[in-house]
Design an enzyme around this catalytic site. Structure first.
Site, PDB file in Angstrom:
ATOM      1  N   CYS A   1     100.983  83.375 113.261  1.00 48.14           N
ATOM      2  CA  CYS A   1     102.054  82.969 114.167  1.00 48.14           C
ATOM      3  C   CYS A   1     101.728  83.513 115.544  1.00 48.14           C
ATOM      4  O   CYS A   1     100.936  84.448 115.687  1.00 48.14           O
ATOM      5  CB  CYS A   1     103.410  83.484 113.702  1.00 48.14           C
ATOM      6  SG  CYS A   1     104.769  82.612 114.531  1.00 48.14           S
TER       7      CYS A   1
ATOM      8  N   CYS B   1     104.236  84.330 117.954  1.00 51.01           N
ATOM      9  CA  CYS B   1     105.333  85.014 118.655  1.00 51.01           C
ATOM     10  C   CYS B   1     105.034  86.470 118.992  1.00 51.01           C
ATOM     11  O   CYS B   1     105.409  86.950 120.060  1.00 51.01           O
ATOM     12  CB  CYS B   1     106.637  84.889 117.868  1.00 51.01           C
ATOM     13  SG  CYS B   1     106.571  85.510 116.187  1.00 51.01           S
TER      14      CYS B   1
ATOM     15  N   CYS C   1     107.110  81.026 119.203  1.00 51.36           N
ATOM     16  CA  CYS C   1     106.042  80.789 118.234  1.00 51.36           C
ATOM     17  C   CYS C   1     105.059  79.698 118.668  1.00 51.36           C
ATOM     18  O   CYS C   1     104.237  79.235 117.868  1.00 51.36           O
ATOM     19  CB  CYS C   1     106.645  80.453 116.868  1.00 51.36           C
ATOM     20  SG  CYS C   1     107.777  81.717 116.271  1.00 51.36           S
TER      21      CYS C   1
ATOM     22  N   LYS D   1     111.529  77.418 106.442  1.00 53.97           N
ATOM     23  CA  LYS D   1     111.858  78.650 107.152  1.00 53.97           C
ATOM     24  C   LYS D   1     113.052  78.387 108.063  1.00 53.97           C
ATOM     25  O   LYS D   1     113.007  77.518 108.931  1.00 53.97           O
ATOM     26  CB  LYS D   1     110.654  79.125 107.970  1.00 53.97           C
ATOM     27  CG  LYS D   1     110.942  80.374 108.771  1.00 53.97           C
ATOM     28  CD  LYS D   1     109.708  80.929 109.438  1.00 53.97           C
ATOM     29  CE  LYS D   1     110.062  82.147 110.272  1.00 53.97           C
ATOM     30  NZ  LYS D   1     108.896  82.708 110.954  1.00 53.97           N
TER      31      LYS D   1
ATOM     32  N   ARG E   1     115.120  80.244 118.259  1.00 57.04           N
ATOM     33  CA  ARG E   1     114.076  79.492 117.556  1.00 57.04           C
ATOM     34  C   ARG E   1     114.612  78.224 116.893  1.00 57.04           C
ATOM     35  O   ARG E   1     113.977  77.647 116.023  1.00 57.04           O
ATOM     36  CB  ARG E   1     113.428  80.371 116.491  1.00 57.04           C
ATOM     37  CG  ARG E   1     112.820  81.671 117.000  1.00 57.04           C
ATOM     38  CD  ARG E   1     111.662  82.099 116.104  1.00 57.04           C
ATOM     39  NE  ARG E   1     111.325  83.509 116.191  1.00 57.04           N
ATOM     40  CZ  ARG E   1     110.734  84.096 117.230  1.00 57.04           C
ATOM     41  NH1 ARG E   1     110.446  83.403 118.317  1.00 57.04           N
ATOM     42  NH2 ARG E   1     110.446  85.384 117.191  1.00 57.04           N
TER      43      ARG E   1
ATOM     44  N   LYS F   1     112.259  80.937 103.079  1.00 55.99           N
ATOM     45  CA  LYS F   1     112.563  82.146 103.828  1.00 55.99           C
ATOM     46  C   LYS F   1     113.795  81.939 104.679  1.00 55.99           C
ATOM     47  O   LYS F   1     113.856  80.940 105.380  1.00 55.99           O
ATOM     48  CB  LYS F   1     111.363  82.483 104.702  1.00 55.99           C
ATOM     49  CG  LYS F   1     111.540  83.699 105.553  1.00 55.99           C
ATOM     50  CD  LYS F   1     110.355  83.882 106.433  1.00 55.99           C
ATOM     51  CE  LYS F   1     110.703  84.979 107.425  1.00 55.99           C
ATOM     52  NZ  LYS F   1     109.834  85.034 108.528  1.00 55.99           N
TER      53      LYS F   1
ATOM     54  N   TYR G   1     109.849  94.116 101.342  1.00 59.32           N
ATOM     55  CA  TYR G   1     109.700  95.495 101.807  1.00 59.32           C
ATOM     56  C   TYR G   1     110.047  96.476 100.694  1.00 59.32           C
ATOM     57  O   TYR G   1     109.810  97.669 100.828  1.00 59.32           O
ATOM     58  CB  TYR G   1     110.587  95.723 103.044  1.00 59.32           C
ATOM     59  CG  TYR G   1     110.275  94.719 104.134  1.00 59.32           C
ATOM     60  CD1 TYR G   1     109.146  94.874 104.942  1.00 59.32           C
ATOM     61  CD2 TYR G   1     111.054  93.565 104.315  1.00 59.32           C
ATOM     62  CE1 TYR G   1     108.821  93.930 105.901  1.00 59.32           C
ATOM     63  CE2 TYR G   1     110.737  92.620 105.276  1.00 59.32           C
ATOM     64  CZ  TYR G   1     109.621  92.804 106.059  1.00 59.32           C
ATOM     65  OH  TYR G   1     109.289  91.859 107.007  1.00 59.32           O
TER      66      TYR G   1
END
Ligand code: PBG
Length: 324
Positions: free
Chosen positions: A119, A121, A129, A194, A216, A247, A312
């Site tokens: 990407c 960004c 992006c 996304k 975005r 996502k 995460y």
């Protein structure tokens, strides 16, 4: 019908419950995201994401070793370059932050599977992006930069690329250039559905990629749309995506389930930064049981239909799974 049928009969003890469990989260399902920043001996904890860090290459190599030792098969890398500009040159610089990180990690832990987020960004001064002209984010002009970025990651040793920009046609463009340059073996995992989500807030602190103006919404999807996700996913598969991603994950379990039911390729889901931060915040206040909430979340994403979970929580989950 009751009393002949009793649902509780099969919940009587934990052995039986485990025998009939429909969903199992395994270490092999997990991908751990890492943030690489320029410098040396740098390990900055991300305030809104306890346990996650911006790390310089030397530090990220140590973390990669730890991740591999825990049994997590793969990482996904995000880069924070020293300088940002309007052509995202840091994204495809030969000696760029990600390119260096890939080489060093491969050197130290060759078996760890490296996915890179493709990407622009993080590398753009304006944080969008794609290439910006006036107030517009240009589509076709940005594809060439994404191609250069993907190739440079793969040349550095990445095992898989994951375009997350949501420009139209990027999967095809990347597939084409990979094939032309002799990398037909390298898979593409596209961030296919996304959404323009507020759940990315903490990530933008981590990756220093908040858009400097606007938002975005002209390229990422509207959270209100369900059918459109299938359209995006099918387009990406036609263009050559090997794995499709949904996502965020938690507020989009219906999308994961739809995608699973309608495609034959593996489905990935990104359990994003905001989803992680909320759990930590509530845990800090003493309001929830961290381990149980974490597993319930991962199980729900798997149950909805994801084969792969980018999360995460991967290290914490792996530590617990290893002791089971
Ligand atoms: C880059 C990118 C983002 C995330 C992954 N890749 C941020 C965004 O689109 O703004 C978000 C990941 C997360 O929130 O954990 N485009």
């Amino acid at each position: 019908m009751y009393p002949i049928t009793r649902g509780r009969r099969l919940r009587l003890n934990s052995t039986l419950r485990k025998m009939i469990s429909e969903t199992v989260v395994g270490i092999n399902d997990l991908v751990y995201p890492l943030f690489v920043i320029y410098g040396k001996n740098v390990k900055n904890e991300i305030k809104s994401m306890p346990g996650c860090f911006q790390e310089s290459v030397d530090e990220v190599v140590k973390t990669a070793k730890e991740v591999y030792t825990l049994g997590i098969p793969a990482i996904i890398l995000f880069g924070i370059p020293e300088k940002k500009d309007e052509m995202a040159t840091g994204a495809y610089a030969q000696n760029g932050i990600i390119q260096r990180a890939i080489k060093e990690i491969k050197n130290a832990v060759p078996q760890l599977y490296i996915i890179t987020d493709v990407c622009l960004c993080e590398y753009m001064s304006h944080g969008h992006c794609g290439i910006v002209k006036g107030a517009e984010v240009l589509n076709d002009e940005s594809l060439e930069l994404l191609q250069k970025e993907a190739i440079s990651h793969v040349e550095a040793g990445a095992d898989m690329v994951a375009p997350s920009d949501m420009m139209d046609g990027r999967v095809r463009a990347i597939r084409e250039v990979l094939d032309n340059e002799g990398f037909s073996r390298i898979p593409i995992m596209s961030y296919a559905a996304k959404y323009a989500s507020a759940f990315y807030g903490p990530f933008r602190e981590a990756a220093e990629s908040t858009p400097g103006f606007g938002d975005r919404k002209s390229y990422q999807m509207d959270p209100a749309n369900r059918r459109e996700a299938l359209k995006e996913v099918l387009m990406d598969i036609q263009e050559g995506a090997d794995i499709v991603m949904v996502k965020p994950a938690l507020s989009y379990l219906d999308i994961i389930s739809d995608v699973r039911a309608n495609v034959t390729v593996p489905v990935a889901a990104y359990n994003v930064s905001g989803e992680y931060s909320m759990v930590h915040a509530a845990y800090k206040l003493g309001w929830i049981d961290y381990d149980r909430i974490m597993f319930e979340i991962l199980t729900s994403i798997k149950r909805a239909g994801a084969d792969i979970i980018l999360t995460y929580f991967a290290k914490d989950a792996a530590k617990l799974l290893n002791t089971l």
